[in-house]
Design a protein around this motif. Structure first.
Motif, PDB file in Angstrom:
ATOM      1  N   LEU A  32       5.227  58.569 -40.004  1.00  0.00           N
ATOM      2  CA  LEU A  32       4.452  58.770 -40.501  1.00  0.00           C
ATOM      3  C   LEU A  32       4.128  60.514 -40.697  1.00  0.00           C
ATOM      4  CD1 LEU A  32       2.043  57.921 -41.841  1.00  0.00           C
ATOM      5  CD2 LEU A  32       0.754  57.780 -39.363  1.00  0.00           C
ATOM      6  N   GLY A  33       4.265  61.064 -39.847  1.00  0.00           N
ATOM      7  CA  GLY A  33       3.717  62.898 -39.663  1.00  0.00           C
ATOM      8  C   GLY A  33       5.666  63.654 -40.722  1.00  0.00           C
ATOM      9  N   LYS A  34       6.484  62.713 -41.100  1.00  0.00           N
ATOM     10  CA  LYS A  34       7.679  63.367 -42.381  1.00  0.00           C
ATOM     11  C   LYS A  34       7.007  63.200 -42.827  1.00  0.00           C
ATOM     12  CE  LYS A  34      11.855  62.679 -39.504  1.00  0.00           C
ATOM     13  NZ  LYS A  34      12.925  62.428 -38.776  1.00  0.00           N
ATOM     14  N   SER A  35       6.372  61.546 -43.317  1.00  0.00           N
ATOM     15  CA  SER A  35       5.788  61.383 -45.001  1.00  0.00           C
ATOM     16  C   SER A  35       5.098  62.480 -45.285  1.00  0.00           C
ATOM     17  CB  SER A  35       5.681  59.687 -44.647  1.00  0.00           C
ATOM     18  OG  SER A  35       6.236  58.494 -45.121  1.00  0.00           O
ATOM     19  N   MET A  36       3.930  62.598 -44.154  1.00  0.00           N
ATOM     20  CA  MET A  36       2.482  63.302 -44.512  1.00  0.00           C
ATOM     21  C   MET A  36       3.321  64.320 -44.913  1.00  0.00           C
ATOM     22  SD  MET A  36       0.182  61.899 -44.282  1.00  0.00           S
ATOM     23  CE  MET A  36      -1.546  62.922 -44.274  1.00  0.00           C
ATOM     24  N   ARG A  37       4.103  65.004 -44.206  1.00  0.00           N
ATOM     25  CA  ARG A  37       4.933  66.845 -44.026  1.00  0.00           C
ATOM     26  C   ARG A  37       4.904  66.380 -45.920  1.00  0.00           C
ATOM     27  NH1 ARG A  37       8.248  67.645 -40.114  1.00  0.00           N
ATOM     28  NH2 ARG A  37       7.581  66.400 -38.272  1.00  0.00           N
ATOM     29  N   ILE A  38       5.965  65.629 -45.938  1.00  0.00           N
ATOM     30  CA  ILE A  38       6.737  65.489 -47.862  1.00  0.00           C
ATOM     31  C   ILE A  38       5.592  65.392 -48.953  1.00  0.00           C
ATOM     32  CG2 ILE A  38       7.497  64.394 -49.002  1.00  0.00           C
ATOM     33  CD1 ILE A  38       9.660  63.613 -46.827  1.00  0.00           C
ATOM     34  N   PHE A  39       4.580  64.338 -48.207  1.00  0.00           N
ATOM     35  CA  PHE A  39       3.229  65.147 -49.786  1.00  0.00           C
ATOM     36  C   PHE A  39       2.696  66.055 -50.010  1.00  0.00           C
ATOM     37  CE2 PHE A  39      -1.074  63.885 -49.857  1.00  0.00           C
ATOM     38  CZ  PHE A  39      -1.334  62.787 -51.139  1.00  0.00           C
ATOM     39  N   LYS A  40       2.086  66.475 -48.458  1.00  0.00           N
ATOM     40  CA  LYS A  40       1.643  67.711 -48.518  1.00  0.00           C
ATOM     41  C   LYS A  40       2.351  68.789 -49.149  1.00  0.00           C
ATOM     42  CE  LYS A  40      -1.008  67.519 -44.303  1.00  0.00           C
ATOM     43  NZ  LYS A  40      -1.151  67.724 -43.292  1.00  0.00           N
ATOM     44  N   SER A  41       3.919  68.985 -48.807  1.00  0.00           N
ATOM     45  CA  SER A  41       4.383  70.032 -49.923  1.00  0.00           C
ATOM     46  C   SER A  41       4.952  69.354 -51.624  1.00  0.00           C
ATOM     47  CB  SER A  41       6.007  70.010 -48.979  1.00  0.00           C
ATOM     48  OG  SER A  41       7.053  68.840 -49.192  1.00  0.00           O
TER      49      SER A  41
END
Length: 83
Positions: A32-41
């Motif tokens: 979930l953290g990785k997905s949120m980082r990708i989404f923000k970038s």
């Protein structure tokens, strides 16, 4: 009374641990953290793309000219084949 009280949160956390198990929860949180980082970038990239490009001024309206060609229809021949 509209919000969740601390004991509500404890019940929710206990249900998650029972449903998913203690071993899978850290992996789920990590993904979930990785997905949120990708989404923000991606959001930042989209915003920077929009800021770099100047707004294109709309083109002035031009009158539409007719493109109709004045020709006669092709003549039909009397050859009608029967099946």
């Amino acid at each position: 009374m509209g919000g969740l009280q601390p004991w509500h949160w404890l019940i929710v956390i206990a249900a998650f641990i029972l449903l998913f198990g203690a071993k899978k929860l850290p992996d789920a949180a990590r993904s979930l953290g990785k997905s949120m980082r990708i989404f923000k970038s991606e959001i930042k990239e989209m915003q920077s793309d929009g800021a770099d490009k100047p707004e294109a001024a709309p083109l002035p309206a031009t009158p539409v000219t007719s493109e109709r060609v004045e020709t006669s229809a092709p003549e039909q021949t009397g050859d009608k084949r029967s099946a």
